[in-house]
Motif scaffolding. Sequence first.
Motif, short mmCIF file in Angstrom:
data_model
loop_
_atom_site.label_atom_id
_atom_site.label_comp_id
_atom_site.label_asym_id
_atom_site.label_seq_id
_atom_site.Cartn_x
_atom_site.Cartn_y
_atom_site.Cartn_z
N GLU A 141 0.77 -1.21 -0.10
CA GLU A 141 0.06 0.23 0.11
C GLU A 141 0.84 1.13 0.06
O GLU A 141 0.63 2.21 -0.67
CB GLU A 141 -0.93 0.11 1.24
N GLY A 142 2.03 1.24 0.81
CA GLY A 142 2.88 2.24 0.80
C GLY A 142 3.49 2.63 -0.58
O GLY A 142 3.49 3.69 -0.88
N LEU A 143 3.85 1.55 -1.23
CA LEU A 143 4.92 1.49 -2.46
C LEU A 143 3.67 2.30 -3.38
O LEU A 143 4.06 2.94 -4.35
CB LEU A 143 5.26 0.34 -2.89
N LEU A 191 1.37 4.57 -3.13
CA LEU A 191 1.30 5.70 -3.14
C LEU A 191 2.56 6.48 -3.32
O LEU A 191 2.72 7.41 -3.98
CB LEU A 191 1.08 6.32 -1.58
N TYR A 192 3.65 5.85 -2.83
CA TYR A 192 5.16 6.41 -2.94
C TYR A 192 5.65 6.44 -4.41
O TYR A 192 6.19 7.35 -4.78
CB TYR A 192 5.93 5.62 -1.85
N TRP A 230 5.51 10.63 -4.27
CA TRP A 230 6.82 11.44 -3.92
C TRP A 230 8.01 11.21 -4.87
O TRP A 230 8.66 12.00 -5.24
CB TRP A 230 7.18 11.55 -2.33
N VAL A 263 12.07 3.90 2.57
CA VAL A 263 11.07 3.15 3.38
C VAL A 263 10.44 4.21 4.34
O VAL A 263 9.24 4.34 4.44
CB VAL A 263 11.88 2.09 4.36
N GLY A 296 9.89 7.18 3.24
CA GLY A 296 8.76 7.91 2.50
C GLY A 296 7.74 6.91 2.14
O GLY A 296 6.55 7.55 2.23
N LEU A 297 7.66 5.84 2.08
CA LEU A 297 6.50 4.83 1.71
C LEU A 297 5.63 4.87 2.90
O LEU A 297 4.39 4.89 2.96
CB LEU A 297 6.93 3.48 1.32
N ILE A 298 6.27 5.10 3.99
CA ILE A 298 5.45 4.76 5.37
C ILE A 298 4.88 6.28 5.54
O ILE A 298 3.59 6.32 5.91
CB ILE A 298 6.13 4.68 6.64
N ALA A 299 5.76 7.40 5.37
CA ALA A 299 5.36 8.83 5.53
C ALA A 299 3.86 8.96 4.64
O ALA A 299 2.86 9.79 4.92
CB ALA A 299 6.34 9.79 5.38
N ALA A 300 4.17 8.42 3.18
CA ALA A 300 2.99 8.82 2.32
C ALA A 300 1.87 8.05 2.97
O ALA A 300 0.76 8.87 2.57
CB ALA A 300 3.56 8.01 1.06
N VAL A 301 1.91 6.86 3.26
CA VAL A 301 0.49 6.48 4.14
C VAL A 301 -0.06 7.28 5.08
O VAL A 301 -1.13 7.59 5.21
CB VAL A 301 0.79 4.78 4.36
N VAL A 315 0.52 10.58 5.84
CA VAL A 315 -0.13 11.94 5.33
C VAL A 315 -1.20 11.76 4.55
O VAL A 315 -2.15 12.34 4.80
CB VAL A 315 1.16 12.37 4.43
N ASN A 316 -1.39 10.69 3.75
CA ASN A 316 -2.65 10.39 2.90
C ASN A 316 -3.91 10.13 3.82
O ASN A 316 -4.99 10.57 3.55
CB ASN A 316 -2.45 9.32 1.85
N ASP A 369 -6.10 4.02 3.88
CA ASP A 369 -4.66 4.47 4.51
C ASP A 369 -4.80 4.70 5.99
O ASP A 369 -4.04 4.71 7.04
CB ASP A 369 -4.14 5.81 3.90
#
Lengths: 289, 275
Positions: free
Chosen positions: A117-119, A121-122, A128, B26, B28-33, B35-36, B243
Amino acid sequence: MSSAASIQRKTVDVTALLVAPGVGLVLLLFLYPFLYGFLLSFSAHEGVGLRNYVKFFSTPFLSQTIATTLWISFPATVVNIGLALPIAFATRRHRLQRLLTAILVVPITLGTVLIAEGLLLYLGPQGWLNRFLLVTHLSTSAIHLTHNYWGVFLSLVVSGFPFAYLLLLSYLTGIDPVLPQAAATLGASPWRQFIHIYLPLLVPGLAIAFCLSFVQAFSVFPSAVLLGAPAGPTRVISIAAYQAAFEDYDYPMASAIAMIMAGVQLLVVVLILAIRVLFYRGPTVGPKG
Amino acid sequence: MRDGALTAKLWAGLIWVVIGFFIVNVFGLIAAVVVNSFATRWLGTWLPAGFTLQWYGSAWSEFQLDSVLIVTVEVVFAVVAISLLVGVPAAYALARRDFRFKRAILLLFVLPLLVPPMTYGIPLATVLYRLHLAGTIVGVILANLVPAVPFVVLVVTPFVEQIDPRLEAAARVFGAGTFRLFFHVLVPLLTPGILAAGLLVLVRTIAMFELTFLTAGPDSQTLVVALYYSVFAAGIRAGQSVDAMAVIYMATTLVWLLIALRFVNPTQLVTRVKE
């Protein structure tokens, strides 16, 4: 003495029996289902035989999943071990090592569903990473890293690299530091210590770490569905087994696919261990004295 | 010599660049979740247009998180309790005694940790379906015990080996029965090992996707399986509420991981196999 021995013998039986519940549980819930699945895989609607296996290997839609899975899992394992080995070596006695291991254990703990799920989005077109690449002009258009091969590959690196690192680190720290110290006394540079001392001693650990990393990557499932293209390029063997069991309700076929999955994993493990035998075998601890 | 020092420095620098790159991504992918999950609308910008808490409320009701969380707690604590009850005595027997088939038994305990859950999970789910246990919480607990019990055995065995057998002998000499020996001598001495094993099994069970996914029915999903289904059905629900659920899952896991890391070495989370 004889009475002590008899008391001893009496307690031996009782204490050893403490292992029974655990053994029973693993026999019933692990070994029995596996054997049951093995036998079930030979049954089909019209009697007993190799029908499920013949069908698997004669249907490209099914048999291709082996190549597809290998094509994702093998490169991912090579990258993970290739990154983990030098990094584990460089950080094995570093003051930040404990902090680093604590950070790296996070993606393992979160698991593949959350990483997927994180990837999504990322790495996605609005994510980003693409935003960064566009702003810095490293790329002129958004690169596609989700819903294809690369999404699954990267998810295997995110979850697999920390796993390989932690495994290799525990093997590296198990090597007696006296051996490289002796080499250093004789004038060996860190590079030569690594090549001539650490690497030969690490071969068994390296082989095991490679096998475990590969076997994990080969059974990739949630990220291949969520982050890949499960109908095509990332239709891995787990998806085929899952669909046979839970969409077609063809349990014999699902068992056959699970057995083929186990068979391929076993084959690769045997191959790796066969290569490993060509190298040094012996203690990783120096002589005491 | 100076050349060697320079290459060594460059090499060390490269290593830390790679580590940094990995950690940044890593994170970044956690923060993206995260923040969203707080975003009102997030399209084509670095950060969302605004922040809100509403998705947590909608995730809670949409995904029936209260019942999912209750199931998760039930499954996780049942697995921890049963695996400790079964695994600690087995570890004690393996550490203290030699008996026939000991090597075979050790192999039997190592195998479920080496074979990936997806591989043995399908035959296991088939058997549980035949027994009408799959789809129930009992089936989910049974499936999760398969890796949990061997894990406890392997973690606790070295702790037992560290206890001096003479302490037990002394307790016996002073007339302690098996029960008192166990609860007054062994359990206090084994507390660090039991705690470590219990916490590690807890963290691993919360995150165990494959086995729960293969054996759970609609009423016996744990948090991670519910998360999978919601990501799978993305598009039906707002991404932010998926999320929000992911953040709830992450918080649950990471709190226990932080607690666990106070008592165990991170490398223990990964199976260690002795040659």
